[in-house]
Motif scaffolding. Structure first.
Motif, short mmCIF file in Angstrom:
data_model
loop_
_atom_site.label_atom_id
_atom_site.label_comp_id
_atom_site.label_asym_id
_atom_site.label_seq_id
_atom_site.Cartn_x
_atom_site.Cartn_y
_atom_site.Cartn_z
N ASP A 299 -32.28 12.72 0.44
CA ASP A 299 -32.08 12.79 -1.01
C ASP A 299 -31.16 13.94 -1.42
O ASP A 299 -31.19 14.40 -2.55
N HIS A 300 -30.31 14.37 -0.46
CA HIS A 300 -29.48 15.54 -0.74
C HIS A 300 -28.14 15.43 -0.02
O HIS A 300 -28.10 15.24 1.21
N VAL A 301 -27.04 15.53 -0.77
CA VAL A 301 -25.70 15.54 -0.17
C VAL A 301 -25.40 16.95 0.34
O VAL A 301 -25.44 17.91 -0.42
N LEU A 302 -25.11 17.06 1.63
CA LEU A 302 -24.70 18.35 2.19
C LEU A 302 -23.24 18.63 1.83
O LEU A 302 -22.89 19.69 1.35
N TYR A 303 -22.39 17.64 2.09
CA TYR A 303 -20.99 17.74 1.66
C TYR A 303 -20.35 16.37 1.72
O TYR A 303 -20.82 15.47 2.42
N VAL A 304 -19.27 16.23 0.98
CA VAL A 304 -18.44 15.03 1.01
C VAL A 304 -17.00 15.47 1.26
O VAL A 304 -16.53 16.46 0.68
N ILE A 305 -16.32 14.78 2.16
CA ILE A 305 -14.89 15.02 2.39
C ILE A 305 -14.12 13.83 1.81
O ILE A 305 -14.34 12.69 2.22
N VAL A 306 -13.24 14.10 0.87
CA VAL A 306 -12.38 13.06 0.31
C VAL A 306 -10.98 13.27 0.84
O VAL A 306 -10.32 14.27 0.54
N GLY A 307 -10.52 12.35 1.67
CA GLY A 307 -9.18 12.43 2.25
C GLY A 307 -8.22 11.52 1.52
O GLY A 307 -8.57 10.41 1.12
N MET A 308 -6.99 12.01 1.33
CA MET A 308 -5.96 11.23 0.64
C MET A 308 -4.69 11.22 1.49
O MET A 308 -4.22 12.27 1.92
N GLY A 309 -4.16 10.04 1.70
CA GLY A 309 -2.85 9.90 2.33
C GLY A 309 -1.94 9.18 1.36
O GLY A 309 -2.23 8.04 0.96
N ILE A 310 -0.85 9.85 0.95
CA ILE A 310 0.00 9.31 -0.12
C ILE A 310 1.45 9.29 0.38
O ILE A 310 2.04 10.34 0.67
N LYS B 186 0.82 -1.21 0.00
CA LYS B 186 0.00 0.00 0.00
C LYS B 186 0.85 1.27 0.00
O LYS B 186 1.70 1.46 0.87
N MET B 187 0.60 2.10 -0.99
CA MET B 187 1.31 3.38 -1.09
C MET B 187 0.39 4.55 -0.73
O MET B 187 0.85 5.57 -0.25
N ALA B 188 -0.91 4.40 -0.97
CA ALA B 188 -1.85 5.48 -0.71
C ALA B 188 -3.21 4.92 -0.33
O ALA B 188 -3.57 3.80 -0.73
N GLY B 189 -3.94 5.70 0.45
CA GLY B 189 -5.29 5.32 0.83
C GLY B 189 -6.23 6.51 0.71
O GLY B 189 -5.80 7.66 0.73
N ILE B 190 -7.50 6.21 0.56
CA ILE B 190 -8.53 7.24 0.38
C ILE B 190 -9.62 7.01 1.41
O ILE B 190 -10.06 5.87 1.62
N LEU B 191 -10.06 8.07 2.07
CA LEU B 191 -11.15 8.00 3.03
C LEU B 191 -12.22 9.01 2.61
O LEU B 191 -11.96 10.21 2.59
N THR B 192 -13.40 8.50 2.27
CA THR B 192 -14.50 9.36 1.85
C THR B 192 -15.58 9.34 2.92
O THR B 192 -16.06 8.27 3.30
N GLU B 193 -15.95 10.54 3.39
CA GLU B 193 -16.97 10.66 4.42
C GLU B 193 -18.02 11.68 3.96
O GLU B 193 -17.68 12.66 3.31
N MET B 194 -19.27 11.44 4.35
CA MET B 194 -20.36 12.27 3.82
C MET B 194 -21.32 12.70 4.92
O MET B 194 -21.57 11.97 5.86
N GLN B 195 -21.84 13.90 4.75
CA GLN B 195 -22.99 14.36 5.52
C GLN B 195 -24.12 14.58 4.52
O GLN B 195 -23.95 15.30 3.54
N ALA B 196 -25.27 13.93 4.77
CA ALA B 196 -26.35 14.01 3.79
C ALA B 196 -27.71 13.93 4.47
O ALA B 196 -27.84 13.42 5.60
N GLU B 197 -28.71 14.44 3.77
CA GLU B 197 -30.10 14.20 4.12
C GLU B 197 -30.59 13.09 3.20
O GLU B 197 -29.83 12.58 2.38
#
Length: 325
Positions: free
Chosen positions: A201-212, A188-199
């Motif tokens: 039928d509606h995405v409030l926001y998504v955080i895409v984290g990257m560790g490389i 493993k060289m890199a990983g991705i963590l995606t987290e979301m806040q949503a209602e």
């Protein structure tokens, strides 16, 4: 970076071979000579080497390789991604700060980046070793116009971005292990963590984290991941400049994200499968209380893992632990 400072660097870079007078800079930027001097000092703090001579003016000698809001912004060719960059020398987690900023109304495309994370995290609350100055630790705040159930596709999209950039930048072809790991030679060289806040039928926001992992050598890796992790330096035998790679990731991400929003997941799927780890090989899936074996076929149109059971049934897997024989 302020637009004034951006224009100042642009003027200096266009006149690298000669001095440009403070008076001319003042007229071009419509600010005072003392304001020019203050901007020059701020650029020097960021690592720009600038020479100033009486009666001649200023000229730029060298550009920094250090990471900061200013150095990432300068020369970044994007329309919206990274127009707001929040940089920290050291932070518990870029993901945590990104959530705080998003809840406080941070705009779509805001980037949080740090030299070091003291409590970096991966999937399932695992720790992510984020050593100072050795890798790219970055989170992106997105406010996508997609339905919440499609948000996991952003993990797969991000994986293709990182795979494409590593492939082009370092001339080494990585593989993507479903759903979120970038591997080189099965480590493993890199990983991705995606987290979301949503209602509903509606995405409030998504955080895409990257560790490389970029410039770690073997001695930098903790004993518990020594045989499972790697870095670009370990794989290529050379140290890498991170600043141009960060800019390339941001520019590639914006381009591929917009194509996905406009055209859907089809091209992401094709690109992902081009880098897919151990495609068409047998795997074991632990999902909930169910453990079974099958043949890894790729990913579905919605991003789920596709596997064929020994009885010939094609199953979709949306979460779980995957291992290969």
């Amino acid at each position: 970076m302020s637009s004034t400072r951006n224009k100042l660097i642009e003027l200096l870079s266009k006149n690298e071979a000669q001095y440009i007078s403070g008076q001319l800079l003042s007229e071009q930027l419509n600010i005072s000579r003392s304001a020019i001097w203050k901007h020059m000092n701020e650029l020097k703090k960021d690592g720009y080497e600038i020479e100033g001579k009486a009666k001649k003016g200023y000229r730029i000698i060298s550009y920094p390789n250090k990471i900061s809001e200013n150095t990432i912004s300068w020369g970044l060719q994007t329309d919206w991604l990274g127009k707001k960059i929040v940089y920290r020398d050291s932070i518990t987690s870029t993901q945590r700060l990104a959530h705080e900023l998003a809840l406080d109304g941070a705009e779509h495309g805001t980037i949080v980046i740090a030299d070091e994370q003291t409590k970096g995290k991966g999937r399932v609350d695992r720790n992510w070793h984020s050593q100072k100055g050795k890798g790219i630790w970055m989170s992106v705040i997105l406010r996508p116009t997609i339905l919440p159930y499609l948000a996991p596709q952003l993990t797969l999209l991000t994986a293709t971005v990182l795979a494409n950039v590593i492939d082009q930048y370092a001339k080494i072809k990585p593989q993507i292990k479903w759903p979120n790991d970038i591997l080189i030679d099965s480590r493993k060289m890199a990983g991705i963590l995606t987290e979301m806040q949503a209602e509903q039928d509606h995405v409030l926001y998504v955080i895409v984290g990257m560790g490389i992992n970029i410039n770690q050598d073997q001695s930098d890796l903790p004993d518990d991941i020594l045989n499972k992790a790697t870095s670009l330096r370990i794989e290529t035998g050379q140290e890498w400049e991170m600043l141009p790679m960060i800019q390339q990731i941001i520019e590639t991400f914006e381009s591929k994200y917009m194509h996905y929003i406009d055209n859907g997941f089809k091209e992401v799927k094709q690109n992902w499968e081009n880098y897919g780890f151990r495609l068409n090989e047998r795997l074991q899936i632990n999902s909930g209380n169910k453990r079974w074996e099958g043949l890894f076929l790729g990913i579905a149109e919605d991003g789920a893992l596709l596997a064929k059971t020994d009885t010939g049934i094609i199953e979709k897997v949306y979460s779980g632990e995957i291992s290969w024989f």
